[in-house]
Design a protein around this motif. Structure first.
Motif, PDB file in Angstrom:
ATOM      1  N   ARG A  98     -59.454 -74.711   9.802  1.00 60.70           N
ATOM      2  CA  ARG A  98     -59.172 -74.587   8.379  1.00 60.70           C
ATOM      3  C   ARG A  98     -60.252 -73.763   7.697  1.00 60.70           C
ATOM      4  O   ARG A  98     -59.972 -72.900   6.856  1.00 60.70           O
ATOM      5  CB  ARG A  98     -59.055 -75.969   7.746  1.00 60.70           C
ATOM      6  CG  ARG A  98     -58.665 -75.951   6.282  1.00 60.70           C
ATOM      7  CD  ARG A  98     -58.319 -77.326   5.769  1.00 60.70           C
ATOM      8  NE  ARG A  98     -59.408 -78.262   5.962  1.00 60.70           N
ATOM      9  CZ  ARG A  98     -59.335 -79.375   6.683  1.00 60.70           C
ATOM     10  NH1 ARG A  98     -58.236 -79.681   7.316  1.00 60.70           N
ATOM     11  NH2 ARG A  98     -60.376 -80.188   6.792  1.00 60.70           N
ATOM     12  N   SER A  99     -61.507 -73.989   8.072  1.00 63.35           N
ATOM     13  CA  SER A  99     -62.605 -73.217   7.491  1.00 63.35           C
ATOM     14  C   SER A  99     -62.514 -71.744   7.865  1.00 63.35           C
ATOM     15  O   SER A  99     -62.803 -70.860   7.044  1.00 63.35           O
ATOM     16  CB  SER A  99     -63.948 -73.787   7.959  1.00 63.35           C
ATOM     17  OG  SER A  99     -64.105 -75.126   7.540  1.00 63.35           O
ATOM     18  N   GLY A 102     -61.029 -81.098  -7.657  1.00 61.66           N
ATOM     19  CA  GLY A 102     -61.571 -79.815  -8.067  1.00 61.66           C
ATOM     20  C   GLY A 102     -60.523 -78.731  -8.057  1.00 61.66           C
ATOM     21  O   GLY A 102     -59.321 -79.007  -8.141  1.00 61.66           O
ATOM     22  N   SER A 103     -60.952 -77.488  -7.970  1.00 61.53           N
ATOM     23  CA  SER A 103     -60.029 -76.364  -7.885  1.00 61.53           C
ATOM     24  C   SER A 103     -59.335 -76.364  -6.527  1.00 61.53           C
ATOM     25  O   SER A 103     -59.879 -76.861  -5.537  1.00 61.53           O
ATOM     26  CB  SER A 103     -60.775 -75.044  -8.085  1.00 61.53           C
ATOM     27  OG  SER A 103     -61.315 -74.953  -9.384  1.00 61.53           O
ATOM     28  N   ALA A 104     -58.145 -75.793  -6.492  1.00 62.44           N
ATOM     29  CA  ALA A 104     -57.431 -75.671  -5.222  1.00 62.44           C
ATOM     30  C   ALA A 104     -58.173 -74.710  -4.297  1.00 62.44           C
ATOM     31  O   ALA A 104     -58.751 -73.718  -4.743  1.00 62.44           O
ATOM     32  CB  ALA A 104     -56.006 -75.181  -5.471  1.00 62.44           C
ATOM     33  N   ASP A 133     -58.570 -80.471   1.636  1.00 60.29           N
ATOM     34  CA  ASP A 133     -59.457 -81.111   0.668  1.00 60.29           C
ATOM     35  C   ASP A 133     -58.769 -81.493  -0.637  1.00 60.29           C
ATOM     36  O   ASP A 133     -59.360 -82.201  -1.452  1.00 60.29           O
ATOM     37  CB  ASP A 133     -60.627 -80.171   0.341  1.00 60.29           C
ATOM     38  CG  ASP A 133     -61.412 -79.784   1.585  1.00 60.29           C
ATOM     39  OD1 ASP A 133     -61.527 -80.636   2.486  1.00 60.29           O
ATOM     40  OD2 ASP A 133     -61.901 -78.640   1.656  1.00 60.29           O
ATOM     41  N   ASN A 134     -57.541 -80.993  -0.851  1.00 60.02           N
ATOM     42  CA  ASN A 134     -56.875 -81.193  -2.136  1.00 60.02           C
ATOM     43  C   ASN A 134     -55.864 -82.332  -2.088  1.00 60.02           C
ATOM     44  O   ASN A 134     -54.732 -82.209  -2.549  1.00 60.02           O
ATOM     45  CB  ASN A 134     -56.191 -79.896  -2.579  1.00 60.02           C
ATOM     46  CG  ASN A 134     -57.201 -78.801  -2.871  1.00 60.02           C
ATOM     47  OD1 ASN A 134     -57.334 -77.851  -2.126  1.00 60.02           O
ATOM     48  ND2 ASN A 134     -57.930 -78.945  -3.966  1.00 60.02           N
ATOM     49  N   LYS A 135     -56.265 -83.444  -1.495  1.00 59.49           N
ATOM     50  CA  LYS A 135     -55.357 -84.584  -1.416  1.00 59.49           C
ATOM     51  C   LYS A 135     -56.144 -85.888  -1.510  1.00 59.49           C
ATOM     52  O   LYS A 135     -57.340 -85.942  -1.220  1.00 59.49           O
ATOM     53  CB  LYS A 135     -54.558 -84.561  -0.112  1.00 59.49           C
ATOM     54  CG  LYS A 135     -55.357 -84.943   1.122  1.00 59.49           C
ATOM     55  CD  LYS A 135     -54.516 -84.943   2.374  1.00 59.49           C
ATOM     56  CE  LYS A 135     -55.204 -85.591   3.559  1.00 59.49           C
ATOM     57  NZ  LYS A 135     -56.548 -85.089   3.838  1.00 59.49           N
ATOM     58  N   TRP A 136     -55.434 -86.925  -1.935  1.00 60.72           N
ATOM     59  CA  TRP A 136     -55.964 -88.285  -1.854  1.00 60.72           C
ATOM     60  C   TRP A 136     -55.767 -88.782  -0.429  1.00 60.72           C
ATOM     61  O   TRP A 136     -54.707 -88.601   0.154  1.00 60.72           O
ATOM     62  CB  TRP A 136     -55.219 -89.210  -2.819  1.00 60.72           C
ATOM     63  CG  TRP A 136     -55.440 -88.886  -4.257  1.00 60.72           C
ATOM     64  CD1 TRP A 136     -54.665 -88.095  -5.053  1.00 60.72           C
ATOM     65  CD2 TRP A 136     -56.500 -89.369  -5.093  1.00 60.72           C
ATOM     66  NE1 TRP A 136     -55.175 -88.039  -6.323  1.00 60.72           N
ATOM     67  CE2 TRP A 136     -56.310 -88.819  -6.372  1.00 60.72           C
ATOM     68  CE3 TRP A 136     -57.596 -90.200  -4.876  1.00 60.72           C
ATOM     69  CZ2 TRP A 136     -57.167 -89.076  -7.438  1.00 60.72           C
ATOM     70  CZ3 TRP A 136     -58.455 -90.463  -5.931  1.00 60.72           C
ATOM     71  CH2 TRP A 136     -58.233 -89.908  -7.197  1.00 60.72           C
ATOM     72  N   ASP A 137     -56.778 -89.412   0.143  1.00 56.54           N
ATOM     73  CA  ASP A 137     -56.671 -89.934   1.512  1.00 56.54           C
ATOM     74  C   ASP A 137     -56.027 -91.319   1.494  1.00 56.54           C
ATOM     75  O   ASP A 137     -56.645 -92.328   1.869  1.00 56.54           O
ATOM     76  CB  ASP A 137     -58.051 -89.974   2.167  1.00 56.54           C
ATOM     77  CG  ASP A 137     -58.569 -88.591   2.493  1.00 56.54           C
ATOM     78  OD1 ASP A 137     -57.759 -87.745   2.917  1.00 56.54           O
ATOM     79  OD2 ASP A 137     -59.778 -88.348   2.307  1.00 56.54           O
ATOM     80  N   PRO A 170     -50.279 -88.119   1.794  1.00 50.74           N
ATOM     81  CA  PRO A 170     -51.078 -87.036   1.202  1.00 50.74           C
ATOM     82  C   PRO A 170     -50.550 -86.574  -0.153  1.00 50.74           C
ATOM     83  O   PRO A 170     -49.746 -85.656  -0.251  1.00 50.74           O
ATOM     84  CB  PRO A 170     -50.950 -85.922   2.255  1.00 50.74           C
ATOM     85  CG  PRO A 170     -49.614 -86.154   2.877  1.00 50.74           C
ATOM     86  CD  PRO A 170     -49.400 -87.639   2.870  1.00 50.74           C
ATOM     87  N   LEU A 171     -51.022 -87.210  -1.198  1.00 51.24           N
ATOM     88  CA  LEU A 171     -50.662 -86.821  -2.555  1.00 51.24           C
ATOM     89  C   LEU A 171     -51.735 -85.892  -3.114  1.00 51.24           C
ATOM     90  O   LEU A 171     -52.909 -86.018  -2.802  1.00 51.24           O
ATOM     91  CB  LEU A 171     -50.528 -88.061  -3.441  1.00 51.24           C
ATOM     92  CG  LEU A 171     -49.561 -89.130  -2.927  1.00 51.24           C
ATOM     93  CD1 LEU A 171     -49.527 -90.314  -3.886  1.00 51.24           C
ATOM     94  CD2 LEU A 171     -48.162 -88.564  -2.719  1.00 51.24           C
ATOM     95  N   GLY A 172     -51.318 -84.950  -3.953  1.00 49.63           N
ATOM     96  CA  GLY A 172     -52.223 -83.922  -4.431  1.00 49.63           C
ATOM     97  C   GLY A 172     -53.365 -84.459  -5.274  1.00 49.63           C
ATOM     98  O   GLY A 172     -53.176 -85.311  -6.152  1.00 49.63           O
ATOM     99  N   LYS A 173     -54.564 -83.960  -5.003  1.00 56.43           N
ATOM    100  CA  LYS A 173     -55.748 -84.264  -5.798  1.00 56.43           C
ATOM    101  C   LYS A 173     -56.456 -82.949  -6.088  1.00 56.43           C
ATOM    102  O   LYS A 173     -56.809 -82.219  -5.171  1.00 56.43           O
ATOM    103  CB  LYS A 173     -56.688 -85.202  -5.029  1.00 56.43           C
ATOM    104  CG  LYS A 173     -57.981 -85.539  -5.772  1.00 56.43           C
ATOM    105  CD  LYS A 173     -58.870 -86.411  -4.907  1.00 56.43           C
ATOM    106  CE  LYS A 173     -60.161 -86.791  -5.633  1.00 56.43           C
ATOM    107  NZ  LYS A 173     -61.044 -87.616  -4.793  1.00 56.43           N
ATOM    108  N   GLY A 174     -56.641 -82.642  -7.349  1.00 62.05           N
ATOM    109  CA  GLY A 174     -57.226 -81.361  -7.721  1.00 62.05           C
ATOM    110  C   GLY A 174     -56.286 -80.600  -8.636  1.00 62.05           C
ATOM    111  O   GLY A 174     -55.180 -81.052  -8.953  1.00 62.05           O
TER     112      GLY A 174
END
Length: 604
Positions: free
Chosen positions: A10-11, A71-73, A90-94, A115-119
């Protein structure tokens, strides 16, 4: 080992994108010097919250603050083909769903990731970007339940207002679409031969090719996507990015809301939050708090603020501001059966090699075309009415077709993302390793089962308990059995067999081997073992008439028992729509903003 390799991959993708694709969305500059008080505080920068905050900021005299926990997407979320990376990034709630008593028997611990969106953009930054509003009858049913102003005739203008439609326009569908709105909607520009087989297979079974957002939803369809020239068109990019110049709009990320505060008259006067995980702080509100944190976090915030069932709050030592037992109840999600897979001829489906071909990146960078413009493996959808309602134009099942399968990566990561038990996965899916294939996933559009979101603790940093209670109604099992039968009928049409050399993966499912293969008892067992979430939580702050004891908000979206709080997100849906939630949440945000303006005397 697998998670670390996946994280490294991913990185690497993120580095490649930021290096060679120069027109991806940039970070939001979201660290403002906060004022002591605002007219409106919007909690949640996701799908509905982005809409509400941007529309309220159109009133120059109103000071609007948007608080977002994430944070930002990240860059990979902008590229449609990297939807798997986005959902596991990184853009999800665990979150995980609670262990299920009636479903998910082949999932680890009878549970699965949620995996619901966070950010910024919320779930609109990690979803599959399909734009399906649902059926006219869904919204007419909301009104029939007493929610005046939420019938299809009343909400269609908001669907149109939001949309900048670039799909196929015909005499039959033009009146249903909008042009020039904030949200870009485009026809899918890249697909595999699986899509052609799907549409031809539908015709073979007597179904038309449709625009599901047009006059009729019964039929088969290629995809309209929330993209703009091959880049994801999330709610935050569509609505907030064009409005960040407004001096009356502050956007604060990494601000985790802990509770709403009240005066002696139960009027909301402030919002407390942890900023970047540091000491709790509070901003005051002179007009209203609008909760748009989603169907999991919105009820959590209400409960932490003392709005909910008295017994649950007392148990956790939370002061009761309003006894509203419906908060967190009525959780609905579309149950989907996973694992129905066909093997196909090599070169006919999706494969992971395409994703790392340098020419693919070059084509995307220069022309925004090719495989990267489409969600990975997603080919099309179908809707049928198999007799569970008296209205044959109201679909009870949706079918999503993927030109991929859960073992496409040979068990490297997808199995864990979906939550399958590893031993089961190896037994059932290993014959598909190294093979191309397609999957048909039947989804129940209006399940009878209901679940809940409850607090695990009075600590606002602890995740809530999410229990969809899948398949607690036996009618849902019966409906999904019919969904499997229709999937088999479709996948075995000559359109799939002749063009793709499709062959169903008919290995007996572990856990169901002792039942006669192919009978209703076997498929019922299959449903119990292989059904999980579509990640469509809704209904936990139900919009209802005053005499409904489980209602939480009025048709003006005002929360019961208190004043100066509204909810505007999927949690207000009394019943799920017959499709994904994204388009409906955009509509709710648009309509909520107009309701608020109207109630405060603003002419629009």
């Amino acid at each position: 080992m697998f998670p670390s390799l996946w994280s490294f991959g991913r990185s690497l993708v993120r580095m490649l994108l930021t290096t060679i694709v120069t027109d991806l969305p940039m970070d939001f500059d979201t660290d403002p010097q906060l004022q002591a008080a605002y007219d409106f505080v919007v909690v949640g920068g996701g799908t509905s919250g982005s809409v509400v905050a941007s529309r309220l900021a159109e009133v120059p005299s109103w000071r609007v603050l948007l608080l977002e926990s994430g944070g930002s997407a990240t860059p990979e979320t902008a590229v449609p083909a990297f939807s798997l990376l986005a959902m596991d990034g990184d853009n999800k709630w665990d979150y995980r769903v609670a262990p299920q008593a009636h479903a998910q028997y082949n999932f680890k611990g009878h549970s699965s990731p949620y995996p619901l969106g966070k950010g910024m953009g919320g779930s609109s930054s990690i979803n599959l970007m399909t734009h399906v509003r649902g059926n006219k009858r869904d919204y007419d049913n909301w009104a029939h339940l007493g929610n005046l102003g939420w019938d299809y005739h009343s909400v269609l203008p908001y669907f149109r207002k939001s949309e900048d439609f670039h799909g196929k326009v015909t005499n039959d569908n033009s009146e249903f679409h909008g042009f020039g709105g904030p949200l870009s909607v485009e026809a899918q520009s890249w697909s595999t031969p699986v899509q052609d087989a799907l549409l031809d297979g539908g015709r073979e079974l007597g179904y038309p090719v449709i625009d599901p957002n047009g006059y009729s939803q019964i039929g088969f369809s290629a995809l309209d996507l929330t993209t703009h020239r091959g880049i994801r068109s999330s709610a935050s990019e569509s609505y907030l990015r064009p409005n960040i110049y407004r001096k009356n709009l502050d956007i604060c990320t990494h601000a985790h809301v802990t509770k709403i505060t009240f005066d002696d008259y139960n009027r909301a006067v402030g919002v407390r939050f942890l900023r970047k995980g540091e000491k709790e702080q509070e901003v005051f509100v002179s007009r209203e708090v609008i909760l748009s944190a989603g169907a999991v976090n919105t009820p959590q915030i209400l409960l932490l603020s003392g709005i909910g069932g008295r017994h649950q709050l007392h148990k956790l030592g939370i002061f009761v501001n309003a006894d509203v037992p419906g908060v967190g109840a009525n959780l609905q999600d579309h149950p989907t059966v996973y694992g129905l897979t066909w093997k196909i001829k090599r070169g006919m489906g999706q494969n992971l090699i395409n994703m790392v071909d340098p020419s693919v990146f070059a084509d995307y960078r220069l022309h925004k075309r090719g495989v990267l413009t489409s969600p990975f493996g997603l080919e099309g959808k179908a809707w049928t009415s198999l007799g569970y309602t008296v209205d044959p134009a109201w679909p009870d099942l949706e079918f999503t077709v993927f030109s991929a399968h859960p073992a496409l990566d040979n068990g490297f990561r997808i199995a864990d993302m979906m939550g399958f038990e590893r031993k089961f996965f190896g037994r059932y899916f290993s014959p598909l390793f190294g093979r191309e294939g397609f999957t048909i996933a039947p989804m129940l559009t209006r399940p009878k089962s209901r679940g809940s979101v409850t607090l695990s603790s009075s600590d606002p940093t602890e995740p809530p308990i999410i229990d969809p209670n899948f398949l607690s109604s036996s009618e849902d099992v019966d409906s999904l059995i019919d969904g499997i039968k229709f999937s088999l009928l479709l996948g075995n049409t000559s359109s799939f067999r002749d063009a793709l050399e499709a062959e169903f993966h008919d290995q007996a499912l572990p856990g169901c081997e002792d039942l006669p293969y192919g009978g209703d008892a076997y498929w019922g067992c299959y449903v119990r073992h292989m059904t999980a979430s579509s990640y469509h939580p809704a209904g936990t702050c139900k919009m209802a008439v005053a005499h409904d004891p489980m209602g939480v908000v009025s048709n003006r979206l005002k929360v019961r028992g208190v004043s100066s709080i509204r909810v505007a997100d999927a949690s207000v849906m009394p019943v799920l729509p017959s499709g994904g939630l994204h388009a409906a949440c955009i509509m709710i945000g648009e309509k909520a903003a107009d309701i608020i303006k109207e109630d405060w005397g603003v002419i629009f």
